[in-house]
Design a protein around this motif. Structure first.
Motif, mmCIF file in Angstrom:
data_model
loop_
_atom_site.group_PDB
_atom_site.id
_atom_site.type_symbol
_atom_site.label_atom_id
_atom_site.label_comp_id
_atom_site.label_asym_id
_atom_site.label_seq_id
_atom_site.Cartn_x
_atom_site.Cartn_y
_atom_site.Cartn_z
ATOM 1 N N ASN A 240 15.347 46.338 15.327
ATOM 2 C CA ASN A 240 16.075 46.862 16.471
ATOM 3 C C ASN A 240 16.102 46.342 17.888
ATOM 4 O OD1 ASN A 240 13.893 48.125 18.341
ATOM 5 N ND2 ASN A 240 13.188 48.668 16.271
ATOM 6 N N ILE A 241 16.826 46.604 18.641
ATOM 7 C CA ILE A 241 17.155 45.855 19.813
ATOM 8 C C ILE A 241 15.812 45.923 20.922
ATOM 9 C CG2 ILE A 241 18.132 47.477 21.048
ATOM 10 C CD1 ILE A 241 20.379 45.250 21.968
ATOM 11 N N VAL A 242 15.245 46.954 20.875
ATOM 12 C CA VAL A 242 14.166 47.090 21.876
ATOM 13 C C VAL A 242 13.075 46.087 21.383
ATOM 14 C CG1 VAL A 242 12.364 48.429 22.804
ATOM 15 C CG2 VAL A 242 14.547 49.313 22.463
ATOM 16 N N GLN A 243 12.777 46.068 20.026
ATOM 17 C CA GLN A 243 11.758 45.156 19.447
ATOM 18 C C GLN A 243 12.266 43.465 19.730
ATOM 19 O OE1 GLN A 243 10.169 46.200 15.665
ATOM 20 N NE2 GLN A 243 9.050 44.463 15.464
ATOM 21 N N ALA A 244 13.443 43.399 19.494
ATOM 22 C CA ALA A 244 13.897 42.033 19.693
ATOM 23 C C ALA A 244 13.859 41.475 21.025
ATOM 24 C CB ALA A 244 15.434 42.006 19.031
ATOM 25 N N ILE A 245 14.198 42.344 21.938
ATOM 26 C CA ILE A 245 13.921 42.045 23.285
ATOM 27 C C ILE A 245 12.648 41.664 23.712
ATOM 28 C CG2 ILE A 245 13.974 42.588 25.827
ATOM 29 C CD1 ILE A 245 16.714 44.015 24.863
ATOM 30 N N SER A 246 11.712 42.114 23.337
ATOM 31 C CA SER A 246 9.989 42.109 23.396
ATOM 32 C C SER A 246 9.674 40.748 22.868
ATOM 33 C CB SER A 246 9.193 43.132 22.760
ATOM 34 O OG SER A 246 7.890 42.993 22.918
ATOM 35 N N LEU A 247 10.255 40.564 21.440
ATOM 36 C CA LEU A 247 9.881 39.280 20.787
ATOM 37 C C LEU A 247 10.565 38.180 21.512
ATOM 38 C CD1 LEU A 247 10.737 40.409 17.162
ATOM 39 C CD2 LEU A 247 8.502 39.897 18.198
ATOM 40 N N ILE A 248 11.728 38.315 22.213
ATOM 41 C CA ILE A 248 12.131 37.065 22.977
ATOM 42 C C ILE A 248 11.232 36.954 24.038
ATOM 43 C CG2 ILE A 248 14.302 36.699 24.677
ATOM 44 C CD1 ILE A 248 15.877 37.874 22.440
ATOM 45 N N CYS A 339 12.322 51.956 27.545
ATOM 46 C CA CYS A 339 11.539 53.210 27.925
ATOM 47 C C CYS A 339 11.137 53.978 26.842
ATOM 48 C CB CYS A 339 12.089 53.982 28.981
ATOM 49 S SG CYS A 339 12.258 53.271 30.775
ATOM 50 N N LEU A 340 12.081 53.665 25.583
ATOM 51 C CA LEU A 340 12.010 54.740 24.463
ATOM 52 C C LEU A 340 10.858 54.085 23.600
ATOM 53 C CD1 LEU A 340 15.607 55.271 23.727
ATOM 54 C CD2 LEU A 340 14.073 56.797 24.745
ATOM 55 N N SER A 341 10.354 53.080 23.808
ATOM 56 C CA SER A 341 9.060 52.357 23.101
ATOM 57 C C SER A 341 7.932 53.273 22.897
ATOM 58 C CB SER A 341 8.679 50.993 23.534
ATOM 59 O OG SER A 341 7.652 50.619 22.976
ATOM 60 N N PRO A 342 7.286 53.435 21.970
ATOM 61 C CA PRO A 342 6.254 54.488 21.613
ATOM 62 C C PRO A 342 5.107 54.254 22.462
ATOM 63 C CG PRO A 342 7.028 53.512 19.477
ATOM 64 C CD PRO A 342 7.733 52.650 20.523
ATOM 65 N N ARG A 343 4.818 53.075 23.101
ATOM 66 C CA ARG A 343 3.738 52.772 24.053
ATOM 67 C C ARG A 343 4.139 52.992 25.357
ATOM 68 N NH1 ARG A 343 -0.157 53.783 20.882
ATOM 69 N NH2 ARG A 343 -0.213 52.491 18.715
ATOM 70 N N THR A 344 5.419 53.296 25.826
ATOM 71 C CA THR A 344 5.586 53.597 27.320
ATOM 72 C C THR A 344 5.370 55.047 27.644
ATOM 73 O OG1 THR A 344 7.734 54.615 26.749
ATOM 74 C CG2 THR A 344 7.640 52.095 27.045
ATOM 75 N N PRO A 345 4.957 55.362 28.754
ATOM 76 C CA PRO A 345 4.650 56.635 29.333
ATOM 77 C C PRO A 345 5.363 57.630 29.063
ATOM 78 C CG PRO A 345 4.180 54.678 31.155
ATOM 79 C CD PRO A 345 5.043 54.050 30.096
ATOM 80 N N LEU A 346 7.052 57.472 28.812
ATOM 81 C CA LEU A 346 7.814 58.499 28.669
ATOM 82 C C LEU A 346 7.602 59.102 27.265
ATOM 83 C CD1 LEU A 346 10.575 60.085 29.257
ATOM 84 C CD2 LEU A 346 11.641 58.119 28.183
ATOM 85 N N LEU A 347 7.437 58.171 26.263
ATOM 86 C CA LEU A 347 7.135 58.597 24.941
ATOM 87 C C LEU A 347 5.662 59.148 24.831
ATOM 88 C CD1 LEU A 347 8.805 58.716 22.331
ATOM 89 C CD2 LEU A 347 9.829 57.512 24.154
ATOM 90 N N ALA A 348 4.727 58.825 25.440
ATOM 91 C CA ALA A 348 3.446 59.320 25.533
ATOM 92 C C ALA A 348 3.540 60.731 26.000
ATOM 93 C CB ALA A 348 2.808 58.539 26.430
ATOM 94 N N SER A 349 4.335 60.950 27.123
ATOM 95 C CA SER A 349 4.428 62.345 27.559
ATOM 96 C C SER A 349 5.424 63.098 26.735
ATOM 97 C CB SER A 349 5.288 62.297 28.886
ATOM 98 O OG SER A 349 6.531 61.766 28.666
ATOM 99 N N ILE A 350 6.090 62.724 25.809
ATOM 100 C CA ILE A 350 6.731 63.513 24.932
ATOM 101 C C ILE A 350 5.937 63.790 23.792
ATOM 102 C CG2 ILE A 350 8.913 63.288 23.218
ATOM 103 C CD1 ILE A 350 10.373 61.762 25.278
#
Length: 467
Positions: A240-248, A339-350
């Motif tokens: 997925n594109i979020v993980q791809a950007i993190s890898l880059i 921000c939708l990454s599982p380790r971000t504050p947004l998903l933590a609050s959800i």
């Protein structure tokens, strides 16, 4: 034109499926768009539900005014265009080889070596024989070990600008077959009747045995090794594109760290290779003895040349080229998606509001894809449908066109010499079955026979034994 669709199924899993192979009269954006429209109409798919489109960087695909992506955006502004990440990564390598003089000359010599070694069956056989004898000798002296996948016979591979990872493979084999290649070049020089071939083989042998060539070879193996690992990960169908950007971003940091802290260890590797292969190691404090500077009377040490003008400059070019080739990492859309990454504050609050913090299945989630599957499994996607919809939209954006490339690679198994006159429809149907064979393997033969039996009246009843 091959079409692959990407979607998230009812289990929250990313799925890529080969849809169709479409015959187009030409490669203009208009013809390609008409081909897509015809396939969508045949399968009752709506362009209004399309949310992402991914191609390579050709002008007919990504043109701002008349490209295919623009024609689709004119009908649906929600179809986010993603330039294939794997293609962009390959262009990083290609552009660096063209921008830096020493690297460009290096790859010119590499191409000449590959062509010289592979220009005839006799030379290829001679190279394989030399490599075989070297491996046998090393095995007998227990310098290397035998085993599955270890020390296999191989040949040099010509690198290509459009083949992902081909440069890295070529350089690895060049490094591994070093002594065998020199032996083969010397054989061409001694037995060659053509003066041009003798001169070329002698020149290549001298360049191959120089410290300068060995140095750049090791540098490019290091750089292409980092980008090759990234390229393989980007080509995963469920990426997925979020993980791809993190890898880059991780690759960029690793390259920067290699530039700042990797010089000493890198230099030791080069010197060890030179000592093993009886190549003279230069003194870094000596003055450079080649190039235009000698004519100008400039005094530049080998240390300055190899570290500043080659090592640092090439790494800076690679890092800067990656910044230029991946502008998506800085766009507002991708920053918001991150921000939708599982380790971000947004998903933590959800997670807290969903009362899933203490759930075992949510404790070790690192990837957005796994989060989607677990949300569906625990029915949390129904409690928070908008959040799940955002995750779905993020997952369906295409990262690379590897699935499409695999379809074209499969065509050599379908359109053989015995079946070179098949019609487009028949070839498309066979290609669909071959590409999606994991699905068709689950269909029982009896079901296929019943379907075929009911298509028309048959003179006799079909049975699975006859199939």
């Amino acid at each position: 034109m091959a079409l692959v669709i990407r979607y998230v199924n009812n289990n929250g899993e990313i799925v890529e499926r080969f849809l169709a192979l479409v015959h187009v009269t030409d490669t203009t954006a208009k013809s390609l768009k008409e081909g897509i429209d015809s396939v969508f109409a045949k399968h009752v798919l709506s362009l209004s539900r399309l949310r992402g489109q991914g191609y390579d960087g050709a002008s007919n695909m990504r043109g701002e005014y008349n490209g295919l992506k623009t024609l689709i955006l004119n009908e649906n502004i929600s179809t986010k265009y993603i330039h294939c990440f794997a293609h962009q990564l390959q262009l990083v390598v290609v552009n660096v080889t063209k921008q830096h003089g020493a690297i460009s000359d290096f790859f010119t010599i590499v191409t000449m070596i590959v062509n010289t070694c592979g220009t005839s069956c006799k030379r290829r056989d001679k190279l394989r024989q030399a490599e075989h004898e070297k491996i046998v000798k090393s095995l007998e002296s227990e310098e290397i070990k035998s085993g599955r996948g270890l020390n296999q016979e191989m040949s040099l591979r010509r690198p290509g600008d459009t083949r992902w990872g081909s440069h890295f493979t070529t350089l690895l084999r060049l490094k591994g077959m070093w002594s065998s290649i020199i032996e083969m070049l010397e054989h061409v020089y001694e037995d060659g009747t053509n003066l041009d071939n003798r001169g070329i083989s002698k020149t290549l042998s001298m360049r191959l045995g120089s410290y300068d060539f060995v140095y750049i070879l090791h540098l490019m193996v290091e750089l292409l090794g980092s980008t090759n690992d990234l390229s393989k990960v980007l080509q995963l169908w469920d990426q997925n594109i979020v993980q791809a950007i993190s890898l880059i971003d991780t690759t960029k940091r690793n390259l920067q760290d290699f530039r700042e802290n990797g010089w000493n260890q890198f230099l030791r590797q080069v010197e060890e290779f030179c000592v093993t292969n009886y190549i003279d190691v230069i003194n870094m404090d000596d003055t450079v003895k080649f190039g235009v500077r000698m004519k100008r009377g400039e005094r530049v040490t080998n240390y300055h040349h190899y570290k500043v003008e080659v090592y640092c400059q090439v790494l800076d070019l690679v890092i800067q080229e990656m910044e230029n080739r991946f502008p998506e990492t800085n766009t507002e859309l991708l920053i918001c998606m991150n921000c939708l990454s599982p380790r971000t504050p947004l998903l933590a609050s959800i997670s807290t509001s969903c009362d899933i913090v203490d759930k075992v299945e949510f404790s070790n989630i690192e990837d957005l894809g796994n989060l989607a599957k677990i949300l569906v499994a625990t029915t949390r996607d129904k409690a928070f449908p908008l959040v799940y919809r955002l995750i779905e939209l993020t997952l369906i954006l295409p990262v690379a066109t590897a699935s499409v490339e695999r379809v074209f690679s499969s065509m050599k198994f379908i359109k053989t010499d015995l079946r070179n006159r098949m019609e487009d429809g028949w070839m498309n149907d066979i290609l669909v079955v071959y590409t999606e064979r994991e699905i068709f393997n689950k269909i029982e033969n009896e079901a296929i026979l019943r379907r075929f039996q009911e298509m028309a009246s048959r003179r006799k009843q079909l049975s699975s034994r006859a199939s």
